[in-house]
Design a protein around this motif. Structure first.
Motif, PDB file in Angstrom:
ATOM      1  N   VAL A 163       0.772  -1.255  -0.231  1.00  0.00           N
ATOM      2  CA  VAL A 163      -0.206  -0.031   0.175  1.00  0.00           C
ATOM      3  C   VAL A 163       0.757   1.324  -0.276  1.00  0.00           C
ATOM      4  O   VAL A 163       0.849   1.909  -0.465  1.00  0.00           O
ATOM      5  N   ASN A 164       1.952   1.332   0.412  1.00  0.00           N
ATOM      6  CA  ASN A 164       2.714   2.327   0.378  1.00  0.00           C
ATOM      7  C   ASN A 164       4.329   2.252  -0.169  1.00  0.00           C
ATOM      8  O   ASN A 164       3.636   3.906  -0.944  1.00  0.00           O
ATOM      9  N   TRP A 165       3.795   1.025  -1.085  1.00  0.00           N
ATOM     10  CA  TRP A 165       4.561   1.582  -2.653  1.00  0.00           C
ATOM     11  C   TRP A 165       3.144   1.978  -3.432  1.00  0.00           C
ATOM     12  O   TRP A 165       3.935   3.042  -4.792  1.00  0.00           O
ATOM     13  N   LEU A 166       2.485   2.111  -3.218  1.00  0.00           N
ATOM     14  CA  LEU A 166       1.070   2.316  -4.449  1.00  0.00           C
ATOM     15  C   LEU A 166       1.164   3.929  -3.790  1.00  0.00           C
ATOM     16  O   LEU A 166       0.183   4.981  -4.901  1.00  0.00           O
ATOM     17  N   THR A 167       0.331   4.422  -2.941  1.00  0.00           N
ATOM     18  CA  THR A 167       0.645   6.072  -2.271  1.00  0.00           C
ATOM     19  C   THR A 167       2.251   6.221  -2.006  1.00  0.00           C
ATOM     20  O   THR A 167       1.564   7.550  -1.683  1.00  0.00           O
ATOM     21  N   ASN A 168       2.598   6.359  -2.355  1.00  0.00           N
ATOM     22  CA  ASN A 168       4.776   6.752  -2.610  1.00  0.00           C
ATOM     23  C   ASN A 168       4.084   6.950  -0.319  1.00  0.00           C
ATOM     24  O   ASN A 168       5.021   8.009  -0.569  1.00  0.00           O
ATOM     25  N   LYS A 169       3.968   6.310   0.247  1.00  0.00           N
ATOM     26  CA  LYS A 169       4.697   6.889   1.593  1.00  0.00           C
ATOM     27  C   LYS A 169       5.692   5.557   2.322  1.00  0.00           C
ATOM     28  O   LYS A 169       6.278   4.547   1.534  1.00  0.00           O
ATOM     29  N   SER A 170       5.663   5.736   3.648  1.00  0.00           N
ATOM     30  CA  SER A 170       6.821   5.281   3.946  1.00  0.00           C
ATOM     31  C   SER A 170       6.230   4.868   5.375  1.00  0.00           C
ATOM     32  O   SER A 170       5.500   5.355   6.062  1.00  0.00           O
ATOM     33  N   PHE A 171       6.960   4.185   6.052  1.00  0.00           N
ATOM     34  CA  PHE A 171       6.833   3.226   7.614  1.00  0.00           C
ATOM     35  C   PHE A 171       6.567   4.195   7.996  1.00  0.00           C
ATOM     36  O   PHE A 171       5.940   4.489   9.228  1.00  0.00           O
ATOM     37  N   SER A 172       7.521   4.846   7.726  1.00  0.00           N
ATOM     38  CA  SER A 172       7.896   6.026   8.721  1.00  0.00           C
ATOM     39  C   SER A 172       7.037   7.726   9.122  1.00  0.00           C
ATOM     40  O   SER A 172       7.090   7.954  10.062  1.00  0.00           O
ATOM     41  N   ASP A 173       6.351   7.461   7.854  1.00  0.00           N
ATOM     42  CA  ASP A 173       5.064   8.065   7.916  1.00  0.00           C
ATOM     43  C   ASP A 173       4.040   7.925   8.883  1.00  0.00           C
ATOM     44  O   ASP A 173       3.076   8.421   9.434  1.00  0.00           O
ATOM     45  N   TYR A 174       4.441   6.548   9.492  1.00  0.00           N
ATOM     46  CA  TYR A 174       3.489   5.786  10.775  1.00  0.00           C
ATOM     47  C   TYR A 174       3.737   6.020  11.748  1.00  0.00           C
ATOM     48  O   TYR A 174       3.394   5.724  12.572  1.00  0.00           O
ATOM     49  N   GLY A 175       4.837   6.772  11.909  1.00  0.00           N
ATOM     50  CA  GLY A 175       5.226   6.113  13.640  1.00  0.00           C
ATOM     51  C   GLY A 175       6.566   5.723  13.368  1.00  0.00           C
ATOM     52  O   GLY A 175       6.843   5.356  14.658  1.00  0.00           O
ATOM     53  N   PHE A 176       7.172   4.524  12.617  1.00  0.00           N
ATOM     54  CA  PHE A 176       7.291   2.934  12.553  1.00  0.00           C
ATOM     55  C   PHE A 176       9.258   3.690  12.058  1.00  0.00           C
ATOM     56  O   PHE A 176       9.491   3.410  11.146  1.00  0.00           O
ATOM     57  N   VAL A 177       9.777   4.229  12.724  1.00  0.00           N
ATOM     58  CA  VAL A 177      11.416   4.646  12.050  1.00  0.00           C
ATOM     59  C   VAL A 177      12.400   3.967  13.231  1.00  0.00           C
ATOM     60  O   VAL A 177      11.956   3.985  15.107  1.00  0.00           O
ATOM     61  N   GLY A 178      13.469   3.361  12.830  1.00  0.00           N
ATOM     62  CA  GLY A 178      14.407   2.779  13.214  1.00  0.00           C
ATOM     63  C   GLY A 178      15.851   3.306  13.513  1.00  0.00           C
ATOM     64  O   GLY A 178      16.246   4.036  13.066  1.00  0.00           O
TER      65      GLY A 178
END
Length: 289
Positions: free
Chosen positions: A84-99
């Motif tokens: 879904v992120n790939w299709l919408t051009n987003k990443s996990f970091s947009d959802y607060g999941f940061v390594g």
């Protein structure tokens, strides 16, 4: 390779149309697309696992049967969300999941808060005579601590990524923050009915409140999911460990609406106090997270 090239060329216009649609799609459509894809992709896997486990639809799921089904469902979620992120051009970091180190420190802090809050609540119940400890089962604790810890990290991490990360963030684009928090927490609570309706129904208010406190934990950590992940994992680890080892014995001196219906803390006053108390602590010390 030639066949793959032909396949990509043939479907390229449809993929481009889908990309264009999702890039401009309302957040609610994206949310629905994620959950539909998650379930549709998981059902064939679940069917194979159920056959391998010789599960009969007329019989309730046993713990040893539930775990493989639950693991397959949870392990699939990040892959679907990545798509879904790939299709919408987003990443996990947009959802607060940061390594990063901040996430790790918040994770440890949240885990400690979750375990300590439950320890305080059970200590209070022990002091009031509402429960006692089965000392003979203490020997069962050590072998299960690490396996349940790893499961708790997995469950907590994926549920936070999906509900307090993806779902809340998408809903917050169309709704006020408190409405997005309430809706995402309600969905989080209701989806627990998929596994055990009878035992889960009394927990719904507690699960909704838990979701709200976990949203607060994300706010306290400036949008990072580390604190919410740790808090969630700490609660899961402590409860699952005590349940598996059968260390807690309820004395029956008070109604199970105080200690928890069906021995589930979130279905009673004690669990509600634990969650509320954790929320108050997070709110009071939010500047330090």
């Amino acid at each position: 390779m030639f066949f793959l090239f032909i396949l990509i060329t043939f479907f390229e216009p449809s993929v481009n149309v889908l990309l264009a649609f999702l890039e401009n799609a309302p957040p609610l459509v994206i949310v629905m697309a994620f959950f539909i894809c998650w379930i549709v992709c998981w059902l064939p896997i679940a069917a194979v696992v159920a056959i391998l486990l010789n599960w009969q639809p007329t019989k309730p799921l046993q713990p040893e049967q539930k775990m493989p089904l639950l693991a397959s469902l949870y392990l699939l979620a990040p892959l679907i969300l990545w798509g879904v992120n790939w299709l919408t051009n987003k990443s996990f970091s947009d959802y607060g999941f940061v390594g990063n180190l901040s996430t790790l420190s918040s994770l440890v802090l949240g885990f400690g808060l979750g375990v300590v809050s439950l320890a305080i609540v059970f200590s209070g119940q022990f002091w009031l005579g509402w429960c006692s400890f089965e000392k003979r089962n203490f020997k069962l604790l050590l072998p299960i601590l690490l396996p349940i810890f790893l499961i708790a990290l997995l469950v907590g991490g994926i549920e936070e990524l999906v509900f307090r990360g993806f779902l809340f963030t998408e809903l917050a684009q169309d709704y006020p923050l408190w409405v997005a928090a309430a809706i995402s927490s309600l969905i989080f609570a209701l989806l627990h009915l998929v596994w055990e309706q009878r035992e889960t129904a009394p927990q719904l208010p507690g699960l909704w409140l838990m979701g709200m406190v976990l949203v607060l934990a994300r706010f306290a950590a400036s949008g990072n999911l580390g604190l919410a992940w740790g808090l969630h994992a700490g609660w899961v680890w402590a409860i699952a460990t005590l349940d598996t080892a059968e260390v807690i014995i309820y004395t029956g001196k008070v109604s199970d609406w105080f200690t928890g219906k069906n021995k589930k803390p979130l279905a009673g006053l004690a669990g509600i106090i634990c969650v509320l108390g954790s929320g108050v602590i997070i709110w009071l010390f939010s500047r330090y997270f």
